[in-house]
Design a protein around this motif. Structure first.
Motif, PDB file in Angstrom:
ATOM      1  N   MET A 152       3.766  13.051  16.614  1.00  0.00           N
ATOM      2  CA  MET A 152       3.252  12.308  15.466  1.00  0.00           C
ATOM      3  C   MET A 152       1.741  12.218  15.555  1.00  0.00           C
ATOM      4  N   ILE A 153       1.139  12.046  14.398  1.00  0.00           N
ATOM      5  CA  ILE A 153      -0.320  12.020  14.373  1.00  0.00           C
ATOM      6  C   ILE A 153      -0.798  10.749  13.677  1.00  0.00           C
ATOM      7  N   LEU A 154      -2.090  10.447  13.930  1.00  0.00           N
ATOM      8  CA  LEU A 154      -2.700   9.241  13.375  1.00  0.00           C
ATOM      9  C   LEU A 154      -2.616   9.198  11.857  1.00  0.00           C
ATOM     10  N   GLU A 155      -2.785  10.372  11.213  1.00  0.00           N
ATOM     11  CA  GLU A 155      -2.852  10.396   9.757  1.00  0.00           C
ATOM     12  C   GLU A 155      -1.565   9.870   9.104  1.00  0.00           C
ATOM     13  N   LEU A 156      -0.413  10.137   9.731  1.00  0.00           N
ATOM     14  CA  LEU A 156       0.855   9.657   9.156  1.00  0.00           C
ATOM     15  C   LEU A 156       0.865   8.132   9.105  1.00  0.00           C
ATOM     16  N   PHE A 157       0.438   7.504  10.212  1.00  0.00           N
ATOM     17  CA  PHE A 157       0.419   6.041  10.245  1.00  0.00           C
ATOM     18  C   PHE A 157      -0.563   5.496   9.210  1.00  0.00           C
ATOM     19  N   LEU A 158      -1.721   6.159   9.100  1.00  0.00           N
ATOM     20  CA  LEU A 158      -2.715   5.650   8.153  1.00  0.00           C
ATOM     21  C   LEU A 158      -2.242   5.834   6.713  1.00  0.00           C
ATOM     22  N   LEU A 159      -1.473   6.911   6.454  1.00  0.00           N
ATOM     23  CA  LEU A 159      -0.920   7.081   5.102  1.00  0.00           C
ATOM     24  C   LEU A 159       0.083   5.977   4.795  1.00  0.00           C
ATOM     25  N   LEU A 160       0.921   5.632   5.794  1.00  0.00           N
ATOM     26  CA  LEU A 160       1.861   4.518   5.600  1.00  0.00           C
ATOM     27  C   LEU A 160       1.090   3.239   5.301  1.00  0.00           C
ATOM     28  N   ALA A 161       0.017   2.996   6.076  1.00  0.00           N
ATOM     29  CA  ALA A 161      -0.777   1.786   5.858  1.00  0.00           C
ATOM     30  C   ALA A 161      -1.399   1.798   4.462  1.00  0.00           C
ATOM     31  N   ALA A 162      -1.906   2.971   4.020  1.00  0.00           N
ATOM     32  CA  ALA A 162      -2.526   3.050   2.691  1.00  0.00           C
ATOM     33  C   ALA A 162      -1.492   2.762   1.603  1.00  0.00           C
ATOM     34  N   ALA A 163      -0.266   3.289   1.780  1.00  0.00           N
ATOM     35  CA  ALA A 163       0.768   3.050   0.772  1.00  0.00           C
ATOM     36  C   ALA A 163       1.135   1.573   0.719  1.00  0.00           C
ATOM     37  N   LEU A 164       1.304   0.941   1.892  1.00  0.00           N
ATOM     38  CA  LEU A 164       1.643  -0.488   1.903  1.00  0.00           C
ATOM     39  C   LEU A 164       0.518  -1.308   1.275  1.00  0.00           C
ATOM     40  N   PHE A 165      -0.724  -0.939   1.590  1.00  0.00           N
ATOM     41  CA  PHE A 165      -1.867  -1.678   1.049  1.00  0.00           C
ATOM     42  C   PHE A 165      -1.901  -1.572  -0.472  1.00  0.00           C
ATOM     43  N   ALA A 166      -1.625  -0.351  -0.994  1.00  0.00           N
ATOM     44  CA  ALA A 166      -1.673  -0.160  -2.449  1.00  0.00           C
ATOM     45  C   ALA A 166      -0.569  -0.957  -3.131  1.00  0.00           C
ATOM     46  N   VAL A 167       0.641  -0.968  -2.525  1.00  0.00           N
ATOM     47  CA  VAL A 167       1.740  -1.733  -3.118  1.00  0.00           C
ATOM     48  C   VAL A 167       1.397  -3.225  -3.130  1.00  0.00           C
ATOM     49  N   GLY A 168       0.850  -3.705  -2.004  1.00  0.00           N
ATOM     50  CA  GLY A 168       0.474  -5.115  -1.940  1.00  0.00           C
ATOM     51  C   GLY A 168      -0.615  -5.458  -2.937  1.00  0.00           C
ATOM     52  N   LEU A 169      -1.566  -4.547  -3.103  1.00  0.00           N
ATOM     53  CA  LEU A 169      -2.653  -4.782  -4.062  1.00  0.00           C
ATOM     54  C   LEU A 169      -2.100  -4.869  -5.468  1.00  0.00           C
ATOM     55  N   PHE A 170      -1.137  -3.994  -5.794  1.00  0.00           N
ATOM     56  CA  PHE A 170      -0.522  -4.063  -7.126  1.00  0.00           C
ATOM     57  C   PHE A 170       0.125  -5.434  -7.333  1.00  0.00           C
ATOM     58  N   GLY A 171       0.862  -5.903  -6.310  1.00  0.00           N
ATOM     59  CA  GLY A 171       1.518  -7.206  -6.444  1.00  0.00           C
ATOM     60  C   GLY A 171       0.513  -8.329  -6.613  1.00  0.00           C
ATOM     61  N   ALA A 172      -0.537  -8.311  -5.781  1.00  0.00           N
ATOM     62  CA  ALA A 172      -1.505  -9.402  -5.843  1.00  0.00           C
ATOM     63  C   ALA A 172      -2.242  -9.420  -7.177  1.00  0.00           C
ATOM     64  N   LEU A 173      -2.443  -8.247  -7.780  1.00  0.00           N
ATOM     65  CA  LEU A 173      -3.178  -8.206  -9.050  1.00  0.00           C
ATOM     66  C   LEU A 173      -2.280  -8.496 -10.246  1.00  0.00           C
ATOM     67  N   SER A 174      -1.002  -8.085 -10.167  1.00  0.00           N
ATOM     68  CA  SER A 174      -0.197  -8.124 -11.388  1.00  0.00           C
ATOM     69  C   SER A 174       0.705  -9.351 -11.484  1.00  0.00           C
ATOM     70  N   GLN A 175       1.062  -9.974 -10.373  1.00  0.00           N
ATOM     71  CA  GLN A 175       2.046 -11.048 -10.443  1.00  0.00           C
ATOM     72  C   GLN A 175       1.413 -12.337 -10.948  1.00  0.00           C
ATOM     73  N   GLN A 176       2.205 -13.127 -11.655  1.00  0.00           N
ATOM     74  CA  GLN A 176       1.721 -14.405 -12.155  1.00  0.00           C
ATOM     75  C   GLN A 176       2.084 -15.552 -11.235  1.00  0.00           C
ATOM     76  N   SER A 177       3.255 -15.444 -10.600  1.00  0.00           N
ATOM     77  CA  SER A 177       3.701 -16.545  -9.754  1.00  0.00           C
ATOM     78  C   SER A 177       2.878 -16.588  -8.455  1.00  0.00           C
ATOM     79  N   ILE A 178       2.514 -17.808  -8.040  1.00  0.00           N
ATOM     80  CA  ILE A 178       1.624 -17.931  -6.877  1.00  0.00           C
ATOM     81  C   ILE A 178       2.304 -17.385  -5.627  1.00  0.00           C
ATOM     82  N   VAL A 179       3.611 -17.655  -5.482  1.00  0.00           N
ATOM     83  CA  VAL A 179       4.306 -17.201  -4.273  1.00  0.00           C
ATOM     84  C   VAL A 179       4.399 -15.676  -4.250  1.00  0.00           C
ATOM     85  N   MET A 180       4.574 -15.061  -5.414  1.00  0.00           N
ATOM     86  CA  MET A 180       4.637 -13.596  -5.445  1.00  0.00           C
ATOM     87  C   MET A 180       3.279 -12.985  -5.095  1.00  0.00           C
ATOM     88  N   ILE A 181       2.199 -13.641  -5.495  1.00  0.00           N
ATOM     89  CA  ILE A 181       0.870 -13.151  -5.107  1.00  0.00           C
ATOM     90  C   ILE A 181       0.723 -13.197  -3.597  1.00  0.00           C
TER      91      ILE A 181
END
Lengths: 103, 187
Positions: free
Chosen positions: A1-30
């Protein structure tokens, strides 16, 4: 395994979390979006530790700090949710729009 | 090879359950999807040999999500997802920003020549971490302890219904606290 795979996983998780934090209205979902973003930091820091400086403990200490940040975020988030719900019956951020900076 | 397969399955599942958090209707289901995402991301950390930190993430997240379910049921109008609902604003904009962020990060991941190291990890990474936070990184540990203590105090202050300003007035000059029920004997 290589570093890039882990960083891609981290980038995907970060992007999903960013979408949630920007789009959700409920405070707990943010908060859930924020936690996903911090989780991405944990994965990236652990991978950096293993692949770039495994003989030094610095990367592990960074992971520990990120885990602490997650716990603090959760506790303070719920405290703020409780405070604003108790005083104003607000559970979505759009109802607390008067808290934002004046333009 | 087996490690790569496990990593691929866990990484795909972690991202998929992370997406599910913001797709499912029920708040309780969203919380458990988030828990699944955390557990799946702990597996790659365990694969790196960080047994203590990986298990710490799993244990902390299980506890945290159990608490979160309670808060969900307390504060959400539709905790069980019995009727479909969406609670989003500016979905298209948020989607564009997050996709753009992922593309930028992925390009950086693939284009930057990351440093490589031949240093072998210590035989017991947990021992190395323990020695670090009790030795040269002790300042980090002390700051973490202070921050956690401040968090406990601040969250209790925020969550308390009536503080001392409510009882003794804004300038704390009231002689007797303004309580709904007076304390002490002889009421």
């Amino acid at each position: 395994m290589i570093l890039e795979l882990f960083l891609l996983l981290a980038a995907a998780l970060f992007a999903v979390g960013l979408f949630g934090a920007l789009s959700q209205q409920s405070i707990v979902m943010i908060m859930m979006g924020l936690e996903l973003m911090i989780n991405a930091i944990i994965v990236a820091a652990a991978a950096f530790w293993f692949y770039t400086s495994a003989d030094r403990p610095d990367g592990q200490v960074l992971v520990l700090v990120a885990i602490t940040a997650m716990a603090v975020e959760m506790a303070m988030g719920f405290a703020v949710t409780t405070a604003i719900f108790r005083s104003r019956d607000v559970d979505v951020v759009d109802s607390a729009g008067d808290l934002k900076d004046a333009p | 090879m087996a490690e790569l397969v496990v990593f691929a399955i866990c990484a795909a599942s972690a991202v998929a359950s992370g997406i599910a958090v913001f797709v499912v209707d029920s708040m309780a289901r969203a919380t458990f999807a988030l828990l699944a995402s955390f557990v799946f991301t702990a597996v790659p950390i365990l694969l790196l040999g960080l047994s203590y930190l990986g298990v710490l993430v799993v244990l902390m997240m299980v506890m945290e999500m159990m608490i979160m379910v309670i808060f969900m049921v307390m504060y959400m109008m539709n905790p069980a997802g019995l009727m479909p609902m969406t609670m989003v604003h500016n979905k298209a904009g948020a989607l564009a920003i997050s996709v753009g962020t992922f593309v930028a990060l992925a390009a950086g991941v693939l284009l930057v020549p990351w440093p490589t190291s031949t240093a072998a990890p210590p035989a017991d990474p947990t021992l190395a971490l323990g020695e670090a936070i009790m030795g040269e990184k002790m300042l980090v540990m002390m700051l973490v302890g202070m921050v956690l203590f401040a968090t406990m105090v601040a969250s209790i202050v925020l969550a308390t219904h009536r503080g001392r300003y409510a009882r003794y007035g804004d300038d704390l000059r009231r002689k007797h606290p303004d309580d709904p029920i007076r304390g002490g004997v002889g009421r």
